[in-house]
Design an enzyme around this catalytic site. Structure first.
Site, PDB file in Angstrom:
ATOM      1  N   GLY A  93       5.869  -0.543   1.323  1.00 32.21           N
ATOM      2  CA  GLY A  93       7.025  -1.038   0.868  1.00 32.21           C
ATOM      3  C   GLY A  93       7.201  -2.692   1.158  1.00 32.21           C
ATOM      4  N   GLY A 124       4.706   1.083  11.182  1.00 29.68           N
ATOM      5  CA  GLY A 124       4.079   1.891  10.209  1.00 29.68           C
ATOM      6  C   GLY A 124       2.876   3.037  11.003  1.00 29.68           C
ATOM      7  N   GLU A 125       2.356   2.172  11.545  1.00 29.84           N
ATOM      8  CA  GLU A 125       0.958   2.739  12.256  1.00 29.84           C
ATOM      9  C   GLU A 125       1.424   3.706  13.335  1.00 29.84           C
ATOM     10  OE1 GLU A 125      -2.896   0.780  12.354  1.00 29.84           O
ATOM     11  OE2 GLU A 125      -1.551  -1.162  12.503  1.00 29.84           O
ATOM     12  N   ILE A 132       0.650  -1.051  -0.042  1.00 33.74           N
ATOM     13  CA  ILE A 132      -0.050  -0.041  -0.028  1.00 33.74           C
ATOM     14  C   ILE A 132       0.891   1.307   0.314  1.00 33.74           C
ATOM     15  CG2 ILE A 132      -1.937  -1.254   1.152  1.00 33.74           C
ATOM     16  CD1 ILE A 132      -1.158   0.129   3.723  1.00 33.74           C
ATOM     17  N   ALA A 191      -2.540  -3.284  10.583  1.00 32.77           N
ATOM     18  CA  ALA A 191      -2.148  -3.553  11.869  1.00 32.77           C
ATOM     19  C   ALA A 191      -0.673  -3.731  12.113  1.00 32.77           C
ATOM     20  CB  ALA A 191      -2.814  -4.914  12.316  1.00 32.77           C
ATOM     21  N   SER A 192       0.094  -3.031  11.131  1.00 35.81           N
ATOM     22  CA  SER A 192       1.743  -3.066  11.239  1.00 35.81           C
ATOM     23  C   SER A 192       2.267  -4.347  11.073  1.00 35.81           C
ATOM     24  CB  SER A 192       2.099  -2.237  12.673  1.00 35.81           C
ATOM     25  OG  SER A 192       1.869  -1.028  12.365  1.00 35.81           O
ATOM     26  N   LYS A 225      10.362  -5.014  13.906  1.00 35.96           N
ATOM     27  CA  LYS A 225       8.956  -4.713  14.667  1.00 35.96           C
ATOM     28  C   LYS A 225       8.223  -4.008  13.495  1.00 35.96           C
ATOM     29  CE  LYS A 225      10.657  -4.115  19.479  1.00 35.96           C
ATOM     30  NZ  LYS A 225      10.722  -3.419  20.523  1.00 35.96           N
TER      31      LYS A 225
END
Lengths: 457, 262, 173, 366
Positions: free
Chosen positions: D49, D293-294, D46, D87-88, D290
């Site tokens: 990456g 992103g979110e 999205i 949800a990363s 880990k």
């Protein structure tokens, strides 16, 4: 390690910079029809008449899809997790938010599709609407959700509330030198991907459906589409994986299912691309959160306990909201160890767009509330904000609200790094702190009982 | 929208007037920044259009202390003029939009667009427009009273006396595409009189006559600013609440007058 | 109507009020200009018209009859990327890529017009272009690097000057 | 007019992977006769990456150059199940699936190479597209040769499959919320300082800088991590100051329907952003990764709110912090209406916003 950790360019970088990357709107299929949606103009209304005859008879119109065309009208995003569905794919006899889809038209051009939508005859009986979650519990509030009422009522143990209870909150309140309460309200935010919701569905000669999708979750969408259409997964091929921005807003898959139905009904490929206005006004967005926090603190800066009430404004239907609230409850102490907890959380329905995932789902508003509250408490105590945070920061083997021992917390270290990067001078004691398991001055009596055995994450 | 409306492309103002006022009346296409998207999204029906891009109506000239701006002058060009017109034009959209949008199109656009009406009202600008009955002149309000922009009407140019000083302040998020919630334009004419106009303080651009009167009577900037509220008819929209508009109008009036050097 | 699109002469059949964006995408199948908002608000559809950046969604095709239109496809190919395209790869200025085509077109006009490497100047020139992914930091770095005359290795990417790295105590490997 | 400056701090934590876990990802890999590696995974990219990062994990794990790897996430016929990109979880959960598949491929490459080289697989290693004898690097054969031998000599397909599932945590106790196993795959941590400027006549706020420190686990690709964190910072700024679907919440009137009435941050409000990236490898993530992103838009709103308090002494706790809300708070302060209720040990802020002020149907208090 040579490849992992390397600053390699994006796999799709050349495509992105040369205009070659194919997004769903760039898919070209011969004979493709274009779709447009008829949406509710009311926040809450009964549909007393829905007549698509004139629209269906218009030249260039190939399919008008309504609730009657959906094999399984109601299917929940969290049905797989045991949470009942509550949202019809297309409104049947009731619209519960402005913008709710009632019909989808597939036609030769999008102009014809829009004109056909305008030709669909709908009679409404408008009803009072509810927008403020604080009023949802009132006995005389309009009833919003057919399945659950005004708030979700089917948590484990048939509770109507998501609860956390840890330690002894009453003792913490009794022992506190200061009890600080605050109310925090975060807003609804649209994900605003640059690519609006878009789908191309193609009926294949072998009877299968190919669906070009902008979903963030192809298999989740496959499950949702196959459930509504009552098809085995082998009958649908989702094609996607390249998304023009999502941020959580492309986990809902209503556009895929409706476009697929239009393709099935017309027997022709159909594209449905939402306008920017539809994306802004009718797509699922980040839900508002109403949070009330009461912290019991000591004059030397320990947080002994927290009472918290959270009311999540889900909008008209549940979608992922129960998931979001549960996640919220698990993290309601933020980056701190608070041994005594009393948390009550509700998913409340209103006549707004059903909310959905967005970056930081369930936690972004929570972090905002917790951290403004932390700052207030520190100020009330006359304490340095770094010192207050570092003292209470979660450490190895402190336990989370749901009793999982923290394995590798780094609150202490990120705060120390930030202080260094911003030129904040921490005192010797704060500079020397580590995340290691509490002992000595950092393990006051009230925190002893909450230390876990380790081994969690 | 793929309507098959014919578009004529006149090569002079006279041809443009003839084309717009011929039957059936034509819709004017200048920069297209509002009309084209509305047309694409099926929000407007166009039977016939006249594009001004080759009508040589984009000139900006100054003579005898008066500035005349062709209705098809792009906002990017207007942005190079002195305040309040230049500052207001500079505030509309980003560079790409400014290069395309025209002053005439802006004046003819409904609120919350149409920011240029504010400075032009303060300047007492004279508009010249053509309709099937001939050519007319009048102020912003006269143009509106005549029925304003509609098929068959062509705004030709805008003229105003170059003021001794002008200023412009806007209430907008420091955000490139945000529409302006409210703006205040102030002008001191050659006669020393100060005129003030606002957009967003009332449903359409308005003069702040009470504030002007305070200044004319020797009152201070603060007194004039406070008085401005009497001329406001604030409203709620997506950009700001009525209460906030009322609350900060004096602040912006004060700032516009400070900038003017009152 | 006649257009020259990416150096190729094209005859256009669409009605004259059709937006240039619709003509490019739906009639000529040139899909790099994106329909992000179709109202001039996002910049994803920007193309060059006679060298100047224009929002193709705001432009009636009749208004560009005879013009030379350049989209990102006309600026460089995968085998022969333009410097702005190389910079966007090297500085990681594209994430989802949906705003990228319009940004590269506008940045090309900015740099081609002698634009400086000053972040404020670049920001003013490109500020109408939305990007929801990158936070703009690396876009500004990419454009500044082109304006400075940097050369780019597209097999690797650059860290921004704004980042420093540390390793938590005890986790060094 | 006076413009006041202030600084504010916030600290956040955030889980990797779906809440309560139970979100599987699967992947499979095949090797072409020339050693090139085809990865099939259902993880959408999205913009985050995931194609790049998962290809890096595969290349690293097998021991081939990055450009030998093709990555196909294009459809559900060829790719196995992946819960999705949210949800990363794309790097951690789906990354673990391709990691496991790649390990299998590597074992099979070693097994075939062992037969070709007549050396125990335990004495072989794969790196840079070649299998070599540990300690005797001269004795080696290319992965392309191994793949050719597998195909044309041994009649085998070099392939691998992998799946990752963190077992789902049930909420064991509906009363206490206690769970039987961790409901997250990992947790990450961050802190942020915002520096703001507040106009006390209009309530206008400008963010001058955001300085941030992030626990990123291990950076699979540092540039991509930076991109996520920069983007999150600006999204957090939008949440803090600009964006609201319902500007008159809780009413639903006057909604922004486009880019000029709904305020996504643009370059015009971009503050200076500085990041400290801290490596703190997780025990379960691929190569210690880990998901960050979110969480990267979670710290800024509170940091900005706290900075506003530092600047002008008012708390705004309804978001976004619009000029209207700041000015209303400043007016309340000037009129002496901004102090919390203080009674004994109790300090009660925001009582006018509390549910207690709206209904008696739900009672709430200390």
């Amino acid at each position: 390690m040579k490849v992992v950790g390397a600053r390699l360019p994006r796999y799709d970088g050349v495509g992105h910079v040369t205009g070659r990357t194919t997004y769903v709107d760039d898919v070209r299929v011969p004979g493709m029809l274009h779709a447009a949606a008829l949406r509710s103009v009311h926040h809450n209304a009964r549909i007393t008449r829905l007549d698509t005859g004139a629209a269906a008879a218009m030249a260039g119109v190939h399919a008008v899809v309504t609730h009657a065309d959906v094999p399984l009208l109601v299917y929940g995003h969290l049905s797989g997790a045991g949470i009942p569905g509550d949202e019809p794919l297309l409104a049947k006899d009731h619209v519960r938010y402005r913008g709710q889809p009632i019909a989808l038209v597939a036609a030769d051009t999008v102009d014809i599709a829009r004109a056909a939508c305008a030709a669909i005859e709908v009679d409404y009986e408008e009803l009072p609407a509810l927008f403020d979650v604080r009023l949802g519990f009132d006995g005389d509030a309009p009833v919003i959700n057919d399945t659950f009422g005004n708030w979700y009522d089917q948590y484990e143990g048939n509770l109507d509330v998501r609860q956390i209870r840890k330690g002894d909150i009453d003792a913490a309140m009794d022992a506190a030198d200061l009890i600080v309460s605050g109310v925090y309200r975060t807003q609804s935010v649209e994900q605003v991907p640059l690519e609006t919701q878009v789908c191309v569905a193609i009926p294949e000669p072998d009877g299968r459906l190919t669906i070009h999708t902008c979903t963030q979750a192809m298999y989740f969408s496959l499950g949702v589409v196959c459930s509504h259409l009552q098809l085995p997964m082998s009958e649908v091929k989702m094609v996607g994986g390249t998304v023009g921005g999502g941020f959580g807003g492309k986990v809902d898959t209503a556009s895929d299912t409706l476009t697929a139905l239009a393709a099935q009904k017309s027997g022709q490929p159909v594209k449905w691309r939402w306008t920017r206005e539809e994306e802004m006004l009718a797509s699922g967005n980040r839900g508002p959160w109403h949070m009330e926090i009461i912290d019991a603190v000591t004059s030397d800066g320990w947080i002994l306990g927290r009472k918290m009430l959270t009311i999540h404004d889900a909008g008209a239907y549940g979608r992922f909201s129960v998931y979001g609230l549960t996640k919220h409850s698990f993290h309601h102490t933020g980056a701190y160890s608070i041994p005594n907890l009393h948390f009550d959380g509700y998913v409340v329905f209103t006549n707004k767009i059903p909310t959905t995932a967005m970056r930081g789902y369930g936690v972004t508003g929570l972090s905002t509330a917790i951290e403004v509250h932390a700052e207030r408490v520190a100020k009330e105590l006359g304490m340095d904000p770094y010192e207050f945070r570092l003292k209470n920061a979660n450490r190895v083997n402190d336990t989370s609200p749901n009793r999982i021992a923290y394995e590798d917390p780094s609150t202490v270290e990120v705060l120390q790094s930030l202080a260094a990067a911003t030129g904040v001078e921490l005192g010797d004691g704060l500079r020397a702190m580590t995340r290691e398991q509490r002992s000595g001055d950092m393990l006051p009596d009230h925190l002893v009982a909450q230390i876990g055995s380790g081994g969690g994450h | 929208m793929t309507s098959t409306a014919a578009v004529s492309m006149p090569s002079s103002e006279a041809e443009a007037v003839a084309a717009v006022t011929a039957q059936p009346f034509a819709t004017v296409l200048a920069g297209g920044t509002l009309l084209v998207p509305q047309h694409t999204l099926g929000q407007v029906e166009v039977e016939r259009a006249v594009w001004l891009g080759r009508a040589e109506m984009d000139g900006i000239s100054r003579s005898n202390g008066r500035m005349t701006v062709g209705a098809a002058a792009p906002l990017a060009a207007c942005a190079r003029l002195d305040a309040p017109v230049g500052a207001c034009a500079a505030d509309v959209g980003d560079n790409e939009v400014k290069a395309q949008a025209t002053i005439g199109g802006n004046i003819c656009s409904p609120a919350p667009y149409g920011d240029m009406r504010g400075p032009l009202l303060a300047l007492g600008a004279v508009l010249r427009w053509a309709d099937p009955d001939g050519t007319h002149t009048g102020g912003i309000a006269d143009f509106a009273a005549s029925g304003g922009a509609r098929p068959g009407v062509l705004l030709l140019d805008i003229a105003f006396a170059v003021p001794e000083a002008g200023s412009f302040v806007a209430l907008r998020r420091h955000h490139t595409q945000s529409l302006t919630a409210m703006s205040v334009s102030a002008v001191r004419g050659a006669d020393g009189n100060v005129t003030i106009a606002a957009t967003g303080a009332a449903p359409d651009a308005c003069r702040l006559l009470s504030a002007e009167a305070v200044l004319a009577g020797g009152g201070s900037i603060a007194e004039a600013a406070d008085a401005s509220v009497a001329d406001a008819d604030p409203y709620d929209d997506v950009l700001a609440s009525a209460a906030y508009r009322r609350r900060v109008l004096p602040v912006y009036v004060g700032r516009a007058l400070e900038q003017l050097g009152e | 109507m006649e257009l020259t699109v990416n150096s190729v002469a094209r005859t256009v059949q669409s009605p004259p009020l059709t937006s240039l964006l619709t003509v490019l995408r739906e009639e000529l199948d040139i899909t790099s200009p994106k329909a992000g908002c179709e109202s001039g608000g996002c910049g994803a559809c920007t193309v060059l018209v006679d060298g100047q950046p224009r929002r193709s969604c705001l432009t009636a095709v009749c208004a560009v009859d005879g013009a030379e239109v350049t989209t990102v496809e006309g600026l460089g190919t995968p085998e022969d990327l333009s410097r702005v395209q190389q910079a966007f790869i090297h500085h990681y200025a594209a994430q989802c890529g949906f705003c990228t085509d319009g940004l590269i077109v506008a940045a090309t006009a900015y740099v081609g017009g002698g634009g400086s490497d000053d972040t404020g100047d670049i920001g003013e020139a490109l500020a109408g272009h939305y990007c929801r992914c990158t936070g703009y930091v690396k876009i500004l770095e990419a454009v500044a690097a082109v304006a400075r005359g940097d050369t780019f290795d597209t097999a690797s990417t650059a860290s921004s000057a704004n980042n420093t790295y540390v390793t938590i105590a005890g986790a060094e490997s | 007019m006076a413009v006041h400056r202030g600084k504010g701090l916030a600290t956040v934590e955030y889980p990797t992977g779906m809440n309560q876990n139970g979100d599987p990802s699967q992947a499979w890999i095949k090797v072409k006769p020339d050693g090139r590696v085809d990865v099939f995974s259902g993880t959408a990219d999205i913009g985050n990456g995931s194609k790049t990062v998962q290809s890096q994990i595969v290349a690293e794990t097998i021991g081939v150059p990055y450009d030998w790897v093709t990555y196909d996430n294009s459809n559900t016929d060829s790719s196995p199940m992946c819960t999705g990109t949210f949800a990363s979880r794309a790097t951690f959960v789906a990354g673990n699936a391709v990691l496991k598949a790649a390990r299998q491929v590597r074992e099979r490459i070693l097994a075939v190479a062992s037969r070709e080289l007549e050396i125990d697989p335990a004495d072989l290693e794969v790196a840079d597209g070649a299998v070599s004898v540990k300690g005797t690097p001269a004795k080696s054969m290319g992965v392309d040769e191994v793949a050719g031998a597998a195909t044309f000599v041994h009649g085998e397909l070099l392939t691998g499959d992998g799946a990752h599932l963190n077992p789902g945590a049930a909420i064991i106790d509906p009363t206490t919320g206690e769970v039987d196993k961790p409901p997250h795959a990992a947790i990450s941590y961050a802190a942020c300082t915002a520096e703001v400027e507040v106009d006390d006549e209009t309530g206008d706020v400008r963010v001058l800088s955001l300085t941030q420190a992030y626990d990123i686990g291990r950076a699979m690709n540092p540039t991509l991590v930076e991109g996520q964190i920069d983007g999150g910072a600006v999204m957090g700024l939008g949440f803090g100051l600009l964006e609201d679907c319902y500007p008159y919440y809780p009413t639903a009137e006057h909604r922004g329907d486009g880019m000029n009435t709904y305020h996504v941050p643009t370059m015009a409000e971009l503050p200076e952003i500085k990041n400290v990236l801290m490596e703190n490898p997780s025990s379960g993530g691929p190569y210690g990764a880990k998901g960050i992103g979110e969480m990267s838009n979670n710290a800024q709103p509170a940091a900005i709110a706290n900075a506003i308090h530092d600047a002008v002494g008012v708390w705004v706790t309804e978001f976004p912090i619009t000029p209207e809300r700041v000015l209303a708070a400043l007016d309340a302060k000037r009129e002496g209406r901004s102090e919390p209720r203080r009674e004994g040990r109790v300090v009660a802020f925001d009582e006018e916003l509390s549910i207690n002020s709206f209904t008696s149907a739900k009672t709430w208090g200390a």
